[in-house]
Design a protein around this motif. Structure first.
Motif, mmCIF file in Angstrom:
data_model
loop_
_atom_site.group_PDB
_atom_site.id
_atom_site.type_symbol
_atom_site.label_atom_id
_atom_site.label_comp_id
_atom_site.label_asym_id
_atom_site.label_seq_id
_atom_site.Cartn_x
_atom_site.Cartn_y
_atom_site.Cartn_z
ATOM 1 N N SER A 114 -14.779 2.551 3.276
ATOM 2 C CA SER A 114 -14.589 1.450 4.229
ATOM 3 C C SER A 114 -13.510 1.774 5.262
ATOM 4 O O SER A 114 -13.308 1.014 6.203
ATOM 5 C CB SER A 114 -14.162 0.183 3.468
ATOM 6 O OG SER A 114 -12.930 0.437 2.813
ATOM 7 N N PHE B 91 -10.919 4.227 7.964
ATOM 8 C CA PHE B 91 -11.006 4.848 9.292
ATOM 9 C C PHE B 91 -11.903 6.107 9.251
ATOM 10 O O PHE B 91 -12.886 6.220 10.002
ATOM 11 C CB PHE B 91 -9.570 5.173 9.710
ATOM 12 C CG PHE B 91 -9.379 6.021 10.917
ATOM 13 C CD1 PHE B 91 -10.050 5.760 12.107
ATOM 14 C CD2 PHE B 91 -8.463 7.078 10.890
ATOM 15 C CE1 PHE B 91 -9.828 6.546 13.232
ATOM 16 C CE2 PHE B 91 -8.233 7.855 12.009
ATOM 17 C CZ PHE B 91 -8.924 7.596 13.177
ATOM 18 N N ILE B 92 -11.625 7.024 8.341
ATOM 19 C CA ILE B 92 -12.427 8.252 8.249
ATOM 20 C C ILE B 92 -13.723 7.967 7.483
ATOM 21 O O ILE B 92 -14.810 8.401 7.891
ATOM 22 C CB ILE B 92 -11.640 9.385 7.536
ATOM 23 C CG1 ILE B 92 -10.324 9.672 8.272
ATOM 24 C CG2 ILE B 92 -12.481 10.652 7.430
ATOM 25 C CD1 ILE B 92 -9.383 10.615 7.533
ATOM 26 N N GLN C 189 -3.768 4.206 0.265
ATOM 27 C CA GLN C 189 -2.913 3.231 0.945
ATOM 28 C C GLN C 189 -2.283 3.887 2.171
ATOM 29 O O GLN C 189 -1.816 5.023 2.092
ATOM 30 C CB GLN C 189 -1.811 2.830 -0.049
ATOM 31 C CG GLN C 189 -0.731 1.954 0.492
ATOM 32 C CD GLN C 189 -1.057 0.482 0.307
ATOM 33 O OE1 GLN C 189 -1.587 0.087 -0.724
ATOM 34 N NE2 GLN C 189 -0.757 -0.313 1.312
ATOM 35 N N ASN C 190 -2.310 3.179 3.314
ATOM 36 C CA ASN C 190 -1.752 3.725 4.551
ATOM 37 C C ASN C 190 -0.249 4.014 4.395
ATOM 38 O O ASN C 190 0.554 3.094 4.241
ATOM 39 C CB ASN C 190 -1.991 2.697 5.680
ATOM 40 C CG ASN C 190 -1.405 3.143 7.004
ATOM 41 O OD1 ASN C 190 -0.895 4.256 7.121
ATOM 42 N ND2 ASN C 190 -1.483 2.272 7.993
ATOM 43 N N THR D 6 -7.611 7.259 -7.780
ATOM 44 C CA THR D 6 -8.982 7.095 -7.281
ATOM 45 C C THR D 6 -9.733 8.428 -7.347
ATOM 46 O O THR D 6 -10.904 8.478 -7.751
ATOM 47 C CB THR D 6 -8.994 6.566 -5.821
ATOM 48 O OG1 THR D 6 -8.169 7.416 -5.019
ATOM 49 C CG2 THR D 6 -8.505 5.134 -5.739
ATOM 50 N N TRP E 105 -2.776 15.170 -5.979
ATOM 51 C CA TRP E 105 -4.000 14.560 -5.430
ATOM 52 C C TRP E 105 -5.141 15.576 -5.512
ATOM 53 O O TRP E 105 -6.251 15.266 -5.936
ATOM 54 C CB TRP E 105 -3.675 14.220 -3.990
ATOM 55 C CG TRP E 105 -4.566 13.366 -3.187
ATOM 56 C CD1 TRP E 105 -5.677 12.679 -3.573
ATOM 57 C CD2 TRP E 105 -4.363 13.097 -1.792
ATOM 58 N NE1 TRP E 105 -6.184 11.997 -2.491
ATOM 59 C CE2 TRP E 105 -5.397 12.232 -1.398
ATOM 60 C CE3 TRP E 105 -3.429 13.489 -0.841
ATOM 61 C CZ2 TRP E 105 -5.528 11.777 -0.078
ATOM 62 C CZ3 TRP E 105 -3.539 13.030 0.448
ATOM 63 C CH2 TRP E 105 -4.573 12.175 0.835
ATOM 64 N N SER F 3 -6.092 17.732 5.616
ATOM 65 C CA SER F 3 -6.229 17.209 6.974
ATOM 66 C C SER F 3 -4.895 17.099 7.708
ATOM 67 O O SER F 3 -3.870 16.733 7.131
ATOM 68 C CB SER F 3 -6.885 15.823 6.906
ATOM 69 O OG SER F 3 -6.953 15.252 8.178
HETATM 70 N N1 NAP Z 1 -5.893 9.205 9.096
HETATM 71 C C1 NAP Z 1 -5.197 10.353 9.072
HETATM 72 O O1 NAP Z 1 -4.611 10.774 10.084
HETATM 73 C C2 NAP Z 1 -5.137 11.168 7.785
HETATM 74 C C3 NAP Z 1 -4.548 12.449 7.793
HETATM 75 C C4 NAP Z 1 -4.486 13.179 6.607
HETATM 76 C C5 NAP Z 1 -4.972 12.628 5.413
HETATM 77 N N2 NAP Z 1 -5.522 11.377 5.452
HETATM 78 C C6 NAP Z 1 -5.983 10.785 4.178
HETATM 79 O O2 NAP Z 1 -7.359 10.506 4.271
HETATM 80 C C7 NAP Z 1 -7.654 9.320 3.522
HETATM 81 C C8 NAP Z 1 -8.427 8.390 4.444
HETATM 82 O O3 NAP Z 1 -7.643 8.113 5.586
HETATM 83 P P1 NAP Z 1 -7.952 6.845 6.491
HETATM 84 O O4 NAP Z 1 -7.119 6.991 7.708
HETATM 85 O O5 NAP Z 1 -9.423 6.670 6.595
HETATM 86 O O6 NAP Z 1 -7.341 5.706 5.559
HETATM 87 P P2 NAP Z 1 -7.435 4.107 5.669
HETATM 88 O O7 NAP Z 1 -8.444 3.677 6.632
HETATM 89 O O8 NAP Z 1 -6.029 3.582 5.845
HETATM 90 O O9 NAP Z 1 -7.829 3.733 4.153
HETATM 91 C C9 NAP Z 1 -8.941 4.257 3.505
HETATM 92 C C10 NAP Z 1 -9.361 3.335 2.395
HETATM 93 O O10 NAP Z 1 -8.490 3.427 1.274
HETATM 94 C C11 NAP Z 1 -8.625 2.237 0.502
HETATM 95 N N3 NAP Z 1 -7.297 1.798 0.049
HETATM 96 C C12 NAP Z 1 -6.254 1.381 0.821
HETATM 97 N N4 NAP Z 1 -5.216 1.040 0.049
HETATM 98 C C13 NAP Z 1 -5.621 1.238 -1.239
HETATM 99 C C14 NAP Z 1 -5.004 1.040 -2.504
HETATM 100 N N5 NAP Z 1 -3.760 0.584 -2.593
HETATM 101 N N6 NAP Z 1 -5.721 1.366 -3.607
HETATM 102 C C15 NAP Z 1 -6.990 1.822 -3.535
HETATM 103 N N7 NAP Z 1 -7.640 2.018 -2.363
HETATM 104 C C16 NAP Z 1 -6.948 1.727 -1.244
HETATM 105 C C17 NAP Z 1 -9.237 1.167 1.407
HETATM 106 O O11 NAP Z 1 -10.530 0.816 0.913
HETATM 107 P P3 NAP Z 1 -10.864 -0.651 0.313
HETATM 108 O O12 NAP Z 1 -10.070 -1.649 1.102
HETATM 109 O O13 NAP Z 1 -12.344 -0.746 0.584
HETATM 110 O O14 NAP Z 1 -10.511 -0.603 -1.116
HETATM 111 C C18 NAP Z 1 -9.354 1.857 2.753
HETATM 112 O O15 NAP Z 1 -10.504 1.522 3.468
HETATM 113 C C19 NAP Z 1 -6.313 8.743 3.034
HETATM 114 O O16 NAP Z 1 -6.104 9.104 1.700
HETATM 115 C C20 NAP Z 1 -5.296 9.442 3.919
HETATM 116 O O17 NAP Z 1 -4.038 9.670 3.307
HETATM 117 C C21 NAP Z 1 -5.626 10.636 6.590
#
Ligand code: NAP
Length: 307
Positions: free
Chosen positions: A14, A16-17, A67-68, A91, A145, A164
């Motif tokens: 659900s 961003f990615i 979690q963000n 997870t 992780w 990433s």
């Molecule tokens: N965006 C970036 O720049 C970036 C860079 C490097 C790595 N990443 C990693 O890639 C992954 C996805 O990034 P994203 O930017 O798409 O993240 P996001 O949109 O902030 O969150 C992804 C999903 O994680 C779930 N989530 C949030 N808090 C949670 C919690 N406390 N327990 C369980 N699930 C939880 C939520 O799903 P539900 O609400 O449906 O449960 C949310 O839709 C993350 O792990 C992030 O650290 C991201």
């Protein structure tokens, strides 16, 4: 009716990615089921996963929950750090457990991690073979992780880990937070701007996961960064030029340390020189290999997803 290519289960689908990847997978002909904290359409909860296991005809499992970390509304308390940790490690482990408990394992298990695995440094160039994972909280988180997704070697499942960089897309992450300040002319570099900024366009991080899912030869660690290595100041120039705005107001390091706590502010105030050596070797072709083309795409006022 079941899809022609099978079902992909996406933990964090659900987000961003995850939502961008789900859209690309559905367009390509896969069914996509998200694992979420909430039930929904084409969505199961983590409790459902633990009790019922993987869905039928599951050909790939992806771990993208978390979690963000840079939520400005949340203080960097022990409780929040625990949340940041568990939302990634637990997870990913739950997905790995479900794969081990099924009679018909998927072809591939692809999980995300971060370039925070590598120690920030102005000199060293990091490839997927470089060591790391032990210099601070975020590096240890990345290591745990990644290992939470380990599977027994006898299981015939390809294991892919994507480390990433900062993902640049209009509807989430860093660009969503800085679009309007830059648009209004209040943008600027972070700290001195000389720190590296390992980055990737959203279409490309999604593209790397799609490449890993749909190509049987892809396995192991892939750096999820663009081939062009840039600094924070290079990004600031490219983004402000693409917006036709000045960007001369720097964000001081001490202000970020104060607002976010030094331990997590390092994501913005320090950086690593990371190259996607294996990602290129496994044949991934970037849509946005340089920051100019990425910023040109992201700076448009009216943005329509092209994926
Ligand atoms: N965006 C970036 O720049 C970036 C860079 C490097 C790595 N990443 C990693 O890639 C992954 C996805 O990034 P994203 O930017 O798409 O993240 P996001 O949109 O902030 O969150 C992804 C999903 O994680 C779930 N989530 C949030 N808090 C949670 C919690 N406390 N327990 C369980 N699930 C939880 C939520 O799903 P539900 O609400 O449906 O449960 C949310 O839709 C993350 O792990 C992030 O650290 C991201």
């Amino acid at each position: 009716m079941a899809s022609r290519f099978g079902t992909v289960l996406v933990g964090g689908g659900s987000g961003f990615i995850g939502s961008a990847l789900s859209k690309v997978l559905r367009t390509a002909g896969y069914d996509v089921i998200t694992v979420s904290r909430k039930p929904g359409v084409w969505q199961i909860t983590w409790e459902d996963l633990a009790s019922d296991g993987l869905p039928d005809n599951c050909v790939a499992v992806v771990s993208l929950a978390g979690q963000n970390i840079l939520d400005p509304r949340r203080r960097w308390t022990p409780g929040f750090k625990q949340n940041v940790w568990a939302s990634r490690v637990n997870t990913t482990k739950s997905l790995a457990d479900a794969i081990q408990n099924t009679k018909t394992p998927p072809e591939v298990f692809a999980t995300i991690s971060g370039v925070g695995y590598y120690k920030p440094c102005q000199e060293t160039e990091y490839t997927e073979n470089s060591s790391g994972g032990d210099h601070d909280f975020l590096a240890e988180l990345c290591r745990k992780w990644e290992s939470a997704g380990n599977l027994p070697p006898e299981l015939p499942v390809r294991r892919v880990i994507v480390r990433s960089g900062v993902v640049l897309g209009r509807h989430g992450g860093m660009i969503q937070q800085m679009f309007w300040p830059f648009y209004l002319g209040f943008g600027g570099p972070i700290s001195s701007g000389t720190q590296y900024l390992p980055w990737i366009h959203l279409d490309d991080i999604v593209g790397i996961f799609f490449h890993a899912i749909s190509n049987g030869h892809v396995s192991g660690i892939l750096n999820g960064v663009a081939p062009q290595v840039i600094t924070n100041s290079d990004f600031t120039k490219a983004f402000s030029r693409a917006m036709w705005r000045p960007a001369i107001i720097p964000v001081p390091k001490f202000a970020l340390n104060l607002a976010f706590d030094k331990e997590r502010a390092v994501i913005m105030t320090e950086g690593q020189k990371v190259v996607p050596k294996r990602t290129l070797e496994v044949g991934y072709k970037y849509k946005y290999p340089d920051i100019q083309s990425a910023c040109k795409n992201l700076a448009r006022l009216i943005y329509v997803d092209q994926m």
